[in-house]
Each structure stands twice: as structure tokens, then as C-alpha cells.
Design an enzyme around this catalytic site. Structure first.
Site, PDB file in Angstrom:
ATOM      1  N   CYS A 144      16.384  -2.675  12.595  1.00  0.00           N
ATOM      2  CA  CYS A 144      16.755  -3.296  11.329  1.00  0.00           C
ATOM      3  C   CYS A 144      16.713  -2.218  10.256  1.00  0.00           C
ATOM      4  O   CYS A 144      15.671  -1.588  10.050  1.00  0.00           O
ATOM      5  CB  CYS A 144      15.791  -4.432  10.990  1.00  0.00           C
ATOM      6  SG  CYS A 144      16.053  -5.173   9.363  1.00  0.00           S
ATOM      7  N   ASN A 145      17.841  -1.991   9.583  1.00  0.00           N
ATOM      8  CA  ASN A 145      17.886  -0.972   8.541  1.00  0.00           C
ATOM      9  C   ASN A 145      16.937  -1.297   7.393  1.00  0.00           C
ATOM     10  O   ASN A 145      16.254  -0.419   6.863  1.00  0.00           O
ATOM     11  CB  ASN A 145      19.315  -0.858   8.009  1.00  0.00           C
ATOM     12  CG  ASN A 145      20.262  -0.210   8.993  1.00  0.00           C
ATOM     13  OD1 ASN A 145      20.355   1.000   9.090  1.00  0.00           O
ATOM     14  ND2 ASN A 145      20.974  -1.034   9.745  1.00  0.00           N
ATOM     15  N   CYS A 203      24.266  -2.351   8.956  1.00  0.00           N
ATOM     16  CA  CYS A 203      23.406  -3.473   9.352  1.00  0.00           C
ATOM     17  C   CYS A 203      23.674  -3.747  10.821  1.00  0.00           C
ATOM     18  O   CYS A 203      24.838  -3.729  11.258  1.00  0.00           O
ATOM     19  CB  CYS A 203      23.710  -4.708   8.498  1.00  0.00           C
ATOM     20  SG  CYS A 203      22.864  -6.230   9.027  1.00  0.00           S
TER      21      CYS A 203
END
Length: 270
Positions: free
Chosen positions: A74-75, A188
Site C-alpha cells: 500500500c503506497n 495505487c
């Protein structure tokens, strides 16, 4: 430790795109994937909340599953809290994500690049530092894609189509001419699942870049350095899927997007 699983987590189903890359690169490894769907998407949450959730999930994966490495797929969670995870577990190999701006710069011919990401990622200090370090090498069109991850989570095809059209239009003009955007960074982990819809608005010759394959390669490097690469895997041991939300929703997403089957998801409160 070589028989222990690799932990992977995301705010929801987007990290399944990274899990696909990990399973392709590391076919002998066991994986446990946690989707924090009850709190998704992280990109529209505050940084303090994302930090708290990231640390809580990391602790649980370490203590309950005895993971030998952690991939923060997850960025937004990477930007908010990966430094705290590493400080908490200094001996645990931890791999995070960041939008692929550096590869985009090396690939772009026009030096005009669009970055599609959540608002939380684009507003983070980590991303701002990365962007600033490359600002003299390319022109970046930064597009906060509010609602897009949520639409992918709910498999709302109409909303996905509308939002893709809106955000690609906001990015600018696409093409291979000197003043056009020829490279799109998918910032994302949800977005690779809708890359075909995004491409409809870009035209031929435009590259789309995500981070799944580089993350998988880095995970291999860290496991090899720690001498914990699995030599073989029991074919009867499936990837474990867990969620803080509805297991049936994760099951549907896994059936739609995972390239290899996994065990039926289980609910896991955090």
C-alpha cells in the site's frame, strides 16, 4: 524461518496485484495476505489513523503468523508508517511501495508523466521528497484520484468508468509528441486492475507503470540476503487470505483478480 510465510497487507483488495507479482517471482513461498477492508481506502484517511492501523497489522502478522518478511502493499501505508514498522522490527525484512517515478523518468521520451494516486499518497512527505528530487528531470501531472480505490473495492463498473474518464482528462493530453504525456504511473495498488479502462483514454504508445514486479524482486533479494528463501513448498498449502471486513467480498475479489487460487478468506478482527 525458511518455512515461515511472507506477510502482505493492504487497506483492501488492491494489494492482490502485488501478491500476484510475488507469487510469480517466488513460487515456493507461502504467503498470508491481510486486507483491512473495514477501514479502506487508506488514501482518504488521516495519517495518524493509517499509522496506527499499519503498526497493529504488522504486530499481528508477526505474532500470530510468525512471518519472515513483510510487504506493505500500500503506497499510503508505506509513506505514513514503514519507518516505524522497521524501527519496531529491525531484524524483519520489510518491503514498501512508492509510486514508480524513477522508472517513469527513465522510460519517458517526452518527459511528461502523469501520476495517478490517492490523495494521501500525494500529500505525504515521503512522496513530496521523491517528487522534488526528480522535478528537474520531467514534468509531472499529479492527479489525486478520490473515490477510485473505493469504486474498485466495490466492483462498481459504472463508477470506475466515470472516474477513469474524469481523472485521465484531468491529467492532460496523452501521446508521443513532445508536449504530450507518454507515461502514466499507477500510484495505487488498486489501479493495475483497471489499467485497460485507463488505457481507453490514453491512446497508443502510452506506457503504464506499476510497482508489483520491482517489489517482488526486492522481496527476493531480502529473503536471499537473510538466507530464508524457501527451497520448496507443499502444493497443498494455499495462500492464506484474511480480512477485517466481509470474507465473501475478499473471496469475490480473489476469484476475479488472483492469478492463482487461494484458500477461502477468513475474518480476522484487528
Amino acid at each position: 524461518m525458511s518455512a515461515s510465510p511472507v506477510g502482505v497487507f493492504d487497506s483492501g483488495v488492491g494489494g492482490l496485484s502485488v501478491l500476484n507479482a510475488l507469487r510469480a517471482e517466488l513460487p515456493h513461498e507461502r504467503f498470508v495476505y491481510f486486507a483491512d477492508t473495514a477501514n479502506a481506502p487508506y488514501g482518504e484517511r488521516g495519517e495518524d489513523f493509517v499509522t496506527q492501523r499499519t503498526l497493529a497489522i504488522a504486530v499481528d502478522l508477526v505474532e500470530r503468523h510468525r512471518i519472515k518478511a513483510l510487504v506493505v502493499a500500500c503506497n499510503t501505508a508505506t509513506a505514513a508508517a514503514i519507518h516505524l514498522v522497521r524501527a519496531t522490527y529491525p531484524d524483519l525484512p520489510v518491503v514498501g511501495l512508492e509510486p514508480a517515478l524513477k522508472p517513469a523518468v527513465s522510460l519517458s521520451g517526452t518527459r511528461n508523466i502523469a501520476v495517478l494516486a490517492t490523495r494521501g499518497t500525494l500529500d505525504s512527505l515521503k512522496f513530496k521528497k521523491l517528487h522534488a528530487s526528480l522535478a528537474d528531470q520531467a514534468n509531472f501531472s499529479l492527479v489525486p484520484c478520490d473515490g477510485l480505490a473505493a469504486a474498485i473495492e466495490s466492483s462498481s463498473n459504472a463508477a470506475i468508468a466515470d472516474l477513469c474518464a474524469r481523472y485521465m482528462h484531468a491529467a492532460g493530453r496523452f501521446g508521443t509528441e513532445p508536449d504530450q504525456i507518454d507515461t502514466v504511473v499507477l500510484g495505487c495498488t488498486h489501479y493495475p486492475f483497471i489499467a485497460d479502462e485507463l488505457r481507453r483514454h490514453a491512446g497508443p504508445g502510452v506506457r503504464f507503470i506499476d510497482t508489483g514486479a520491482p517489489v517482488a524482486l526486492q522481496t527476493r533479494r531480502l529473503l536471499a540476503a537473510a538466507a530464508t528463501l524457501a527451497d520448496e513448498c507443499d502444493d497443498n498449502i494455499a495462500t492464506v487470505l484474511e480480512t477485517s471486513g466481509a470474507p465473501q467480498a475478499l473471496a469475490a475479489a480473489a476469484a476475479r483478480w488472483l492469478l492463482q487460487p487461494a484458500a477461502q478468506p477468513a475474518a480476522a478482527a484487528r
